[in-house]
Design an enzyme around this catalytic site. Structure first.
Site, short mmCIF file in Angstrom:
data_model
loop_
_atom_site.label_atom_id
_atom_site.label_comp_id
_atom_site.label_asym_id
_atom_site.label_seq_id
_atom_site.Cartn_x
_atom_site.Cartn_y
_atom_site.Cartn_z
N HIS A 1 -7.61 -3.06 9.91
CA HIS A 1 -7.34 -3.01 8.47
C HIS A 1 -6.19 -3.93 8.08
O HIS A 1 -5.32 -4.23 8.88
CB HIS A 1 -7.12 -1.57 7.97
CG HIS A 1 -5.85 -0.89 8.37
ND1 HIS A 1 -5.80 0.45 8.67
CD2 HIS A 1 -4.58 -1.34 8.51
CE1 HIS A 1 -4.56 0.79 8.97
NE2 HIS A 1 -3.80 -0.27 8.89
N ASP B 1 0.83 -1.21 0.00
CA ASP B 1 0.00 0.00 0.00
C ASP B 1 0.86 1.26 0.00
O ASP B 1 2.09 1.18 0.04
CB ASP B 1 -0.99 -0.01 1.18
CG ASP B 1 -0.33 -0.24 2.53
OD1 ASP B 1 0.91 -0.29 2.61
OD2 ASP B 1 -1.06 -0.38 3.53
N ASN C 1 -7.50 -0.68 13.71
CA ASN C 1 -8.95 -0.83 13.47
C ASN C 1 -9.24 -2.10 12.67
O ASN C 1 -10.33 -2.27 12.13
CB ASN C 1 -9.49 0.40 12.73
CG ASN C 1 -8.80 0.64 11.39
OD1 ASN C 1 -7.95 -0.15 10.99
ND2 ASN C 1 -9.16 1.71 10.72
N GLU D 1 -9.71 -0.42 4.93
CA GLU D 1 -10.32 0.02 6.18
C GLU D 1 -11.64 -0.70 6.43
O GLU D 1 -12.22 -1.29 5.51
CB GLU D 1 -10.60 1.53 6.09
CG GLU D 1 -9.34 2.40 5.91
CD GLU D 1 -8.58 2.61 7.21
OE1 GLU D 1 -8.48 1.69 8.04
OE2 GLU D 1 -8.06 3.73 7.38
C1 GLP Z 1 -0.24 0.58 8.42
C2 GLP Z 1 0.03 0.08 7.00
C3 GLP Z 1 -0.12 -1.43 6.92
C4 GLP Z 1 0.46 -2.04 8.18
C5 GLP Z 1 -0.38 -1.69 9.37
C6 GLP Z 1 0.22 -2.06 10.72
O1 GLP Z 1 -1.13 1.64 8.40
N1 GLP Z 1 -0.77 0.69 5.99
O2 GLP Z 1 0.51 -1.89 5.76
O3 GLP Z 1 0.51 -3.43 8.05
O4 GLP Z 1 -0.79 -0.35 9.33
O5 GLP Z 1 1.21 -1.19 11.16
P1 GLP Z 1 2.16 -1.48 12.41
O6 GLP Z 1 2.97 -2.68 12.06
O7 GLP Z 1 3.04 -0.28 12.58
O8 GLP Z 1 1.29 -1.72 13.57
#
Ligand code: GLP
Length: 240
Positions: A137, A67, A135, A142
């Protein structure tokens, strides 16, 4: 679904890194989907270490980023493309031409999305690395996202915007409010999913992901429908 609960975040990193390294060692054209966020960084560090020790050669690796932010150039210091480049790709011998990223700075994002879908169709992802957002995702899909969706542009929800303050943005006003992401349908087409979660902050969402009904309210619940998924948790993330 296989759930692996390990004592420490370090063991989670080792597990994930070995999955990728084993794939790269055994497949002629390994295709991996990479996630950003803090969760997979330890695994990326171990991959770099293995490369420097001469234990693995990434020259055949095909890499897809999961992403990106919309309105941010690929070489912007806070883009996910820069994150992946600096945290991993620049430090191993993956070929530049084999790295695919979603360019959220382009005018025609529909075209960007369609081209990415085609690329993934022609290069089926062997392993997709995933983290889970606070949340629920996955990627930037989302709550409310189409469970069958393709690569698309999304309006980021408040929790995701706030979480971006952990990714180098200092002011909330600087954080992009839109993202571009592989869709849930795109992600589910990968041959294997590695869902990683670490730390106590993730324990509620991990429980929901594994136990709540599968629905777009918590997009990550969908992974339970994949026939080859490993959920890798440290003790804290598995706390509930
Ligand atoms: C982010 C990214 C995702 C990621 C997720 C978890 O917003 N868009 O690709 O897997 O949220 O992030 P973290 O590993 O910092 O908790």
């Amino acid at each position: 679904m296989e759930i692996v609960i390990l004592d420490s975040p370090k063991e989670v990193d080792e597990f994930v890194a070995s999955q990728i390294v084993d794939l790269v060692k055994t497949k002629e054209r390994p295709v991996v989907g990479f996630a950003t966020g803090s969760t997979p960084v330890g695994a990326y560090n171990l991959m770099i270490e293995q490369y420097h020790l001469g234990k693995v050669d990434f020259s055949n690796l095909i890499a897809f980023n999961l992403d990106e932010y919309v309105g941010v150039k690929l070489d912007h210091p806070r883009s996910f493309a820069t994150f992946m480049r600096t945290r991993l790709f620049d430090q191993i011998n993956v070929k530049k031409e084999n790295i695919y990223a979603l360019d959220g700075s382009k005018q025609d994002l529909t075209q960007v999305c369609n081209e990415y879908e085609k690329l993934i169709e022609n290069n089926q992802i062997d392993i997709q690395i995933l983290g889970v957002g606070m949340n629920g995702h996955i990627g930037y899909n989302e709550p409310g996202s189409d469970l069958d969706g393709k690569t698309h542009v999304v309006d980021l929800q408040e929790k995701s915007i706030t979480s971006s303050l952990n990714y180098g943005f200092t002011k909330i006003e600087e954080v992009p409010t839109k993202g571009i992401t592989m869709g849930i349908g795109t992600i589910m087409k990968a041959k294997k999913l590695l869902m990683i979660a670490k730390g106590k902050d993730k324990k509620d969402i991990v429980k929901a992901m594994l136990e709540e009904p599968i629905s777009s309210k918590i997009p990550s619940t969908i992974i339970r429908q994949h026939d080859n998924v490993i959920v890798i948790l440290d003790k804290e993330a598995a706390g509930k």
